[in-house]
Design an enzyme around this catalytic site. Sequence first.
Site, PDB file in Angstrom:
ATOM      1  N   ASN A 171       4.181  14.063   1.780  1.00  0.00           N
ATOM      2  CA  ASN A 171       4.062  14.496   0.381  1.00  0.00           C
ATOM      3  C   ASN A 171       3.723  16.167   1.099  1.00  0.00           C
ATOM      4  O   ASN A 171       4.072  17.276   0.854  1.00  0.00           O
ATOM      5  CB  ASN A 171       3.773  14.476  -0.493  1.00  0.00           C
ATOM      6  CG  ASN A 171       2.199  14.524  -0.729  1.00  0.00           C
ATOM      7  OD1 ASN A 171       1.333  13.981   0.406  1.00  0.00           O
ATOM      8  ND2 ASN A 171       2.102  14.109  -1.524  1.00  0.00           N
ATOM      9  N   GLU A 266      -8.279   8.517   1.591  1.00  0.00           N
ATOM     10  CA  GLU A 266      -7.726   9.515   0.013  1.00  0.00           C
ATOM     11  C   GLU A 266      -6.148   8.964  -0.337  1.00  0.00           C
ATOM     12  O   GLU A 266      -5.531   9.168   0.753  1.00  0.00           O
ATOM     13  CB  GLU A 266      -7.146  10.931   0.261  1.00  0.00           C
ATOM     14  CG  GLU A 266      -8.457  11.986   1.291  1.00  0.00           C
ATOM     15  CD  GLU A 266      -9.259  11.954   0.131  1.00  0.00           C
ATOM     16  OE1 GLU A 266      -9.565  11.986  -1.518  1.00  0.00           O
ATOM     17  OE2 GLU A 266     -10.732  11.833   0.380  1.00  0.00           O
ATOM     18  N   CYS A 300      -0.166  13.897  -5.253  1.00  0.00           N
ATOM     19  CA  CYS A 300      -1.386  12.828  -5.638  1.00  0.00           C
ATOM     20  C   CYS A 300      -1.641  12.993  -6.626  1.00  0.00           C
ATOM     21  O   CYS A 300      -2.243  12.138  -7.628  1.00  0.00           O
ATOM     22  CB  CYS A 300      -2.427  12.284  -4.248  1.00  0.00           C
ATOM     23  SG  CYS A 300      -2.844  13.898  -3.978  1.00  0.00           S
TER      24      CYS A 300
HETATM   25  P1  NAP Z   1       2.393   6.004   2.487  1.00  0.00           P
HETATM   26  O1  NAP Z   1       3.649   4.599   2.492  1.00  0.00           O
HETATM   27  O2  NAP Z   1       1.260   4.982   2.481  1.00  0.00           O
HETATM   28  O3  NAP Z   1       2.164   5.998   4.111  1.00  0.00           O
HETATM   29  C1  NAP Z   1       0.788   7.154   4.660  1.00  0.00           C
HETATM   30  C2  NAP Z   1       0.645   7.023   6.067  1.00  0.00           C
HETATM   31  O4  NAP Z   1       0.211   5.790   6.247  1.00  0.00           O
HETATM   32  C3  NAP Z   1       2.371   7.464   6.831  1.00  0.00           C
HETATM   33  O5  NAP Z   1       1.842   8.361   8.251  1.00  0.00           O
HETATM   34  C4  NAP Z   1       2.695   6.264   7.501  1.00  0.00           C
HETATM   35  O6  NAP Z   1       3.915   5.930   7.746  1.00  0.00           O
HETATM   36  C5  NAP Z   1       1.173   5.711   7.694  1.00  0.00           C
HETATM   37  N1  NAP Z   1       1.857   3.942   7.718  1.00  0.00           N
HETATM   38  C6  NAP Z   1       2.518   2.856   6.834  1.00  0.00           C
HETATM   39  N2  NAP Z   1       2.049   1.716   7.518  1.00  0.00           N
HETATM   40  C7  NAP Z   1       0.969   1.950   8.020  1.00  0.00           C
HETATM   41  C8  NAP Z   1      -0.017   1.106   9.135  1.00  0.00           C
HETATM   42  N3  NAP Z   1       0.382  -0.281   8.868  1.00  0.00           N
HETATM   43  N4  NAP Z   1      -0.778   1.338   9.516  1.00  0.00           N
HETATM   44  C9  NAP Z   1      -1.444   2.557   9.934  1.00  0.00           C
HETATM   45  N5  NAP Z   1      -0.374   3.828   8.967  1.00  0.00           N
HETATM   46  C10 NAP Z   1       0.387   3.166   8.584  1.00  0.00           C
HETATM   47  O7  NAP Z   1       1.569   6.575   1.280  1.00  0.00           O
HETATM   48  P2  NAP Z   1       3.093   8.227   1.531  1.00  0.00           P
HETATM   49  O8  NAP Z   1       4.418   7.525   0.567  1.00  0.00           O
HETATM   50  O9  NAP Z   1       3.688   8.619   2.681  1.00  0.00           O
HETATM   51  O10 NAP Z   1       2.721   8.868   0.299  1.00  0.00           O
HETATM   52  C11 NAP Z   1       2.763   8.922  -0.211  1.00  0.00           C
HETATM   53  C12 NAP Z   1       1.601   8.249  -1.266  1.00  0.00           C
HETATM   54  O11 NAP Z   1       0.014   8.468  -0.796  1.00  0.00           O
HETATM   55  C13 NAP Z   1       1.204   7.801  -3.118  1.00  0.00           C
HETATM   56  O12 NAP Z   1       0.444   6.757  -2.909  1.00  0.00           O
HETATM   57  C14 NAP Z   1      -0.365   9.406  -2.974  1.00  0.00           C
HETATM   58  O13 NAP Z   1      -0.365   9.364  -4.137  1.00  0.00           O
HETATM   59  C15 NAP Z   1      -1.235   9.239  -1.892  1.00  0.00           C
HETATM   60  N6  NAP Z   1      -1.369  10.309  -1.633  1.00  0.00           N
HETATM   61  C16 NAP Z   1      -2.611  10.725  -2.009  1.00  0.00           C
HETATM   62  C17 NAP Z   1      -3.552  11.714  -1.439  1.00  0.00           C
HETATM   63  C18 NAP Z   1      -4.948  12.519  -1.509  1.00  0.00           C
HETATM   64  O14 NAP Z   1      -5.640  12.602  -1.234  1.00  0.00           O
HETATM   65  N7  NAP Z   1      -5.614  11.366  -2.037  1.00  0.00           N
HETATM   66  C19 NAP Z   1      -2.715  12.742  -0.865  1.00  0.00           C
HETATM   67  C20 NAP Z   1      -1.235  12.799  -0.837  1.00  0.00           C
HETATM   68  C21 NAP Z   1      -0.362  11.489  -1.082  1.00  0.00           C
HETATM   69  P3  NAP Z   1       5.159   5.936   7.822  1.00  0.00           P
HETATM   70  O15 NAP Z   1       6.275   7.804   7.912  1.00  0.00           O
HETATM   71  O16 NAP Z   1       6.035   6.177   9.533  1.00  0.00           O
HETATM   72  O17 NAP Z   1       5.097   4.612   7.733  1.00  0.00           O
END
Ligand code: NAP
Length: 498
Positions: A171, A266, A300
């Site tokens: 995002n 995070e 998030c």
């Molecule tokens: P995600 O599916 O957890 O993916 C995040 C990152 O992890 C991506 O770069 C993804 O790569 C990578 N990834 C996936 N599988 C992995 C593995 N086994 N090992 C290491 N890395 C791996 O999250 P998202 O859908 O991108 O983002 C949405 C989530 O992020 C929501 O839950 C949101 O609340 C949270 N978020 C939190 C914050 C905060 O600061 N607290 C800020 C923004 C978003 P790929 O894309 O290649 O799968």
Amino acid sequence: MEEHGVFAAILASGDNTFKYYSEGEWKVSTSGKSVPIINPTTRKTQFKVQACTQEEVNKVMESAKNAQKSWAKTPLWKRAELLHKAAAILKDHKKPIAECLVKEIAKPAKDAATEVVRSGDLVSYCAEEGVRILGEGKFLVSDSFPGNERTKYCLTSKVPLGVVLAIPPFNYPVNLAVSKIAPALIAGNSLVLKPPTQGAVSALHMVHCFHLAGFPKGVISCVTGKGSEIGDFLTMHPGVNCISFTGGDTGIAISRKAGMIPLQMELGGKDACIILEDADLDLAAASIVKGGFSYSGQRCTAVKVVLVMESIADTLVKKVNEKLGKLTVGPPENDCDITPVVTESSANFIESLVMDAKKKGATFCQEYKREGNLIWPLLLDNVKPEMRIAWEEPFGPVLPVIRIGNAEEGIHHCNASNFGLQGCIFTKDINKAMLISDAMETGTVQINSAPARGPDHFPFQGLKDSGIGSQGVASSINMMTKIKSTVINLPTPSYAMG
Ligand code: NAP
């Protein structure tokens, strides 16, 4: 490729396949494979990135480790100078990078440009803050601790951890990447970025700005590929000395597998918005719409559940609905308020939460409407705790309203969540707001405004399943360093003379 200007160097072939960045060079993976990036609006392949191999990851880690040693010895002011240069280049190229954000993650055009500029500012701020934080240490004397004479002087300073692995989510693929890159680099670490697949091309453009600024080879690298395929290899790699991750539950799995290294996690949130009877309801309604529906709820810190006092609920819901009716829905190129969500599977997940709420009797304030990945904004009133949407994070333009009888019920719902990222309270009674804030188990509470991560230098942290550690400029720099002490031992107490 001339129209790509300075970014032609990062293109592998034709107009849409991009290289990865290793040892200061743009390279094509020997895997011969690429990963498609689907445009959320057209649902067609927009770009492709390299599917890096484990050998390529090994090479990146080795060069990051070697480069870090001399980078840590580069004067702090010089490290800061390079970061300022990268920030300026990034801001100069906001247009092509913002265009990638529009195509890869359907971010509305204006917000996409804002993300790039904000990221440049964050890099500069890190450089400025870094020279101060890292330019200072501590001096301790031994006789302040019982039983000791003044025979030891302890000097402490902050030293880098080594190689930091940064994994941001889709995002904010530029902003949440630089929020890890800049503190790591100013502190003398080298950095390996694994960008999200949706958002990888924007991130590669951003990395090229660091390349153009002239960072020594190996200090910053970027490997691409699906997280599900190379993620474990990266996060469990023995060459990694720190992981800074932002994303969903994946972070919990990484925390269980990672070795004995500092983790900055995070993760997700279910930010509650508690509205008391004396609240300014126009302000609350405006904040709910902005906080809950900006970037189609894919933040998030989006407002993810409204907990409103029964006596004012009808008025508040009416005000929110009036504002929702004015939101524009459509493609990000037209800078619409509501744009397609990032993937078809996200849209399906959001729909499953909506259908569950429907089956269990929630009141639909608008008709549910979806075309492809585009979901029209929807407020669900009279949501009950047995509905999944009361607890789960839709990450879409769908917001539940739960009616409460008193503030304690609101606090109870907030604290019963697995998440604890942010929350907010609307009231004119600051004393009550402080009491409720103290009782809410979240990393941050906003009083009379929607949850938000920025300004980017504020500390930002989640409790429970929302994370480990704190992000923000000073907290990230501290987290990406460790304390090194040197103790000067005197043969006799220093006050023995004279
Ligand atoms: P995600 O599916 O957890 O993916 C995040 C990152 O992890 C991506 O770069 C993804 O790569 C990578 N990834 C996936 N599988 C992995 C593995 N086994 N090992 C290491 N890395 C791996 O999250 P998202 O859908 O991108 O983002 C949405 C989530 O992020 C929501 O839950 C949101 O609340 C949270 N978020 C939190 C914050 C905060 O600061 N607290 C800020 C923004 C978003 P790929 O894309 O290649 O799968």
